[in-house]
Design an enzyme around this catalytic site. Structure first.
Site, PDB file in Angstrom:
ATOM      1  N   ASP A 215      -1.965   1.059  -0.205  1.00  0.00           N
ATOM      2  CA  ASP A 215      -2.152   0.858  -1.644  1.00  0.00           C
ATOM      3  C   ASP A 215      -1.045   1.598  -2.397  1.00  0.00           C
ATOM      4  OD1 ASP A 215      -3.413   0.512  -4.276  1.00  0.00           O
ATOM      5  OD2 ASP A 215      -5.181  -0.077  -3.145  1.00  0.00           O
ATOM      6  N   HIS A 238       1.873  -0.361  -2.475  1.00  0.00           N
ATOM      7  CA  HIS A 238       1.927  -1.157  -3.698  1.00  0.00           C
ATOM      8  C   HIS A 238       2.837  -0.548  -4.760  1.00  0.00           C
ATOM      9  CE1 HIS A 238      -2.232  -3.133  -2.641  1.00  0.00           C
ATOM     10  NE2 HIS A 238      -1.320  -3.294  -1.722  1.00  0.00           N
TER      11      HIS A 238
END
Ligand SMILES: *[C@@H]1O[C@H](CO)[C@@H](O)[C@H](O)[C@H]1NC(C)=O
Ligand SMILES: *[C@@H]1O[C@H](CO)[C@@H](O)[C@H](O)[C@H]1NC(C)=O
Ligand SMILES: *[C@@H]1O[C@H](CO)[C@@H](O)[C@H](O)[C@H]1NC(C)=O
Length: 393
Positions: A215, A238
């Site tokens: 993430d 991310h």
């Protein structure tokens, strides 16, 4: 004699003032075999260190220590240092955690340094995480590897955090913390394993570190002031995200972020600001500088998304985001994008972005065709020097 006495007194005082207590967790029953429960030993070592009249140093020697949830709670009488050489290994049973693994609370004066590691043993927990399938329901909060809440004047260096069950680190209600030369790793497909999430905190520095997870490498929540991220290598993951913001009442402004000399490799995003539509709260995000950044195979290198909707099921007619984004500089950002839209700035129709500056951007599309840029509701963007793709000029 008369002239020696003051000198002797000075040295005696000096020794007293700098003496520190060493507390080895092995002396409190910790067993470095990776299977005997060492939670109590570590917890007791903290309790003694925290109550000590002078600086205490907790030693975690070589070896693997199985540890359940621990709470390192202050306020402490003196600053505490933890020298971690060995590895702390989290218990897997989720029912033990309420909700986190290693939590530091209400401490002023903390030094934690490596080269040790904490291993969250997250693989089982990831299979039970249903947040991706169902964005709307509140996800069960799985344990985070390390939480710093209401901590100030801390120096966290040369440690590694691996395979957290959920976020690796959370910084909340804290100030004056430096993270230096830390490493955070989890597989690229592990859910919600954000590297460091920061919220309601100020004067935080993250530098010379390597973060690769499933993430965000760093995610920045509301009421973050004066955060500096320097020399961070991000990927997989991310990217570095501000937000998502604007969904909850009582959120406060994000002000003063510098992200410099960072690189992104094989990440979904590079630098990103995301805000919800239809929020209850008027909020500012301002004074952000993204500078000297290298993108390598990044899907969305530069993003402002004020229509953030991860489930992609938001109706078209929602009220535009009430978050105002102001004074954001993108300076010297180069490299490659794996999607054609290398710059994607979608601001709010009712609160357009203001003071956006693009200065020397050179992003190439890895596929066939030229890279493109989108700029929606960006009020008079300032474009300096070469900016490729150029559509925002
Ligand atoms: C942080 O602690 C480490 C290890 O003790 C030390 O080498 C480093 O200089 C400290 N950094 C700061 C900014 O105090
Ligand atoms: C911002 O944070 C840094 C690092 O903690 C600190 O040195 C600096 O004084 C802070 N700046 C402001 C304006 O508070
Ligand atoms: C930039 O960051 C890298 C680590 O990614 C570091 O080795 C280098 O010294 C930094 N350069 C500057 C100018 O700070």
């Amino acid at each position: 004699m008369a002239s020696i006495l003051p000198i002797a007194c000075f040295f005696f005082f000096f020794i007293l003032a700098t003496s520190s207590i060493a507390i080895n967790i092995r002396d409190y029953g910790a067993v470095p075999d990776g299977s005997k429960d060492s939670t109590k030993a570590l917890q007791n070592a903290w309790n003694i260190a925290c109550a000590a009249d002078s600086n205490a140093m907790i030693e975690i020697p070589m070896g693997r220590y199985l540890i359940g949830p621990v709470l390192f709670k202050g306020p402490c009488k003196s600053p505490v240092t933890i020298h971690m050489i060995g590895m702390l290994i989290a218990k897997k049973d989720l029912a033990l955690y309420k909700p986190n693994w290693i939590e530091f609370q209400y401490i002023s004066g903390l030094t934690l340094y490596g080269p040790g590691k904490v291993d969250g043993q997250g693989a089982d927990a990831w299979t039970k995480n249903k947040c991706r399938q169902n964005h709307k329901s509140f996800c069960r909060p799985f344990p985070m590897n390390m939480v710093f809440s209401f901590v100030s004047n801390a120096n966290i260096s040369r440690i590694s955090s691996i395979n957290s069950k959920y976020f690796h680190m959370l910084v909340f209600g804290s100030s004056n913390i430096i993270f230096d030369s830390i490493t955070i790793t989890a597989p690229g497909n592990s859910p919600n394993t954000d590297g460091i999430h920061i919220a309601v905190s100020q004067n935080i520095i993250i530098q010379n570190s390597v973060i690769g997870t499933g993430d965000d490498c760093v995610s920045i929540g509301d009421k973050t002031h004066n955060l500096t991220i320097l020399g961070v290598r991000c990927g997989p993951g991310h990217g570095i995200s501000i937000g998502s913001l604007g969904r909850n009442l009582n959120e406060e402004d994000v002000v003063g972020l510098t992200i410099r000399n960072c690189s992104f490799r094989d990440t979904q995003n590079g630098v990103r600001i995301k805000t919800w539509q239809d929020g209850p709260n008027k909020l500012h995000v301002r004074d952000l500088l993204f500078e000297d950044i290298r993108m390598e195979n990044v899907e969305n290198p530069i993003v402002i998304d004020q229509k953030y909707c991860p489930s992609r099921t938001c109706p078209d007619n929602l009220r535009p985001s009430r978050v105002k984004i102001r004074n954001v500089k993108f300076n010297n950002i180069v490299g490659t994008s794996t999607s054609q839209m290398a710059i994607n700035l979608v601001c709010s129709a009712s609160n357009p972005c203001e003071g956006v500056e693009l200065n020397h951007i050179d992003l190439k599309f890895n596929g066939v065709g030229e890279a493109k840029a989108t700029c929606v509701n960006v009020k008079a963007p300032k474009v300096i020097g070469i900016v490729k793709p150029a559509n925002c000029a």
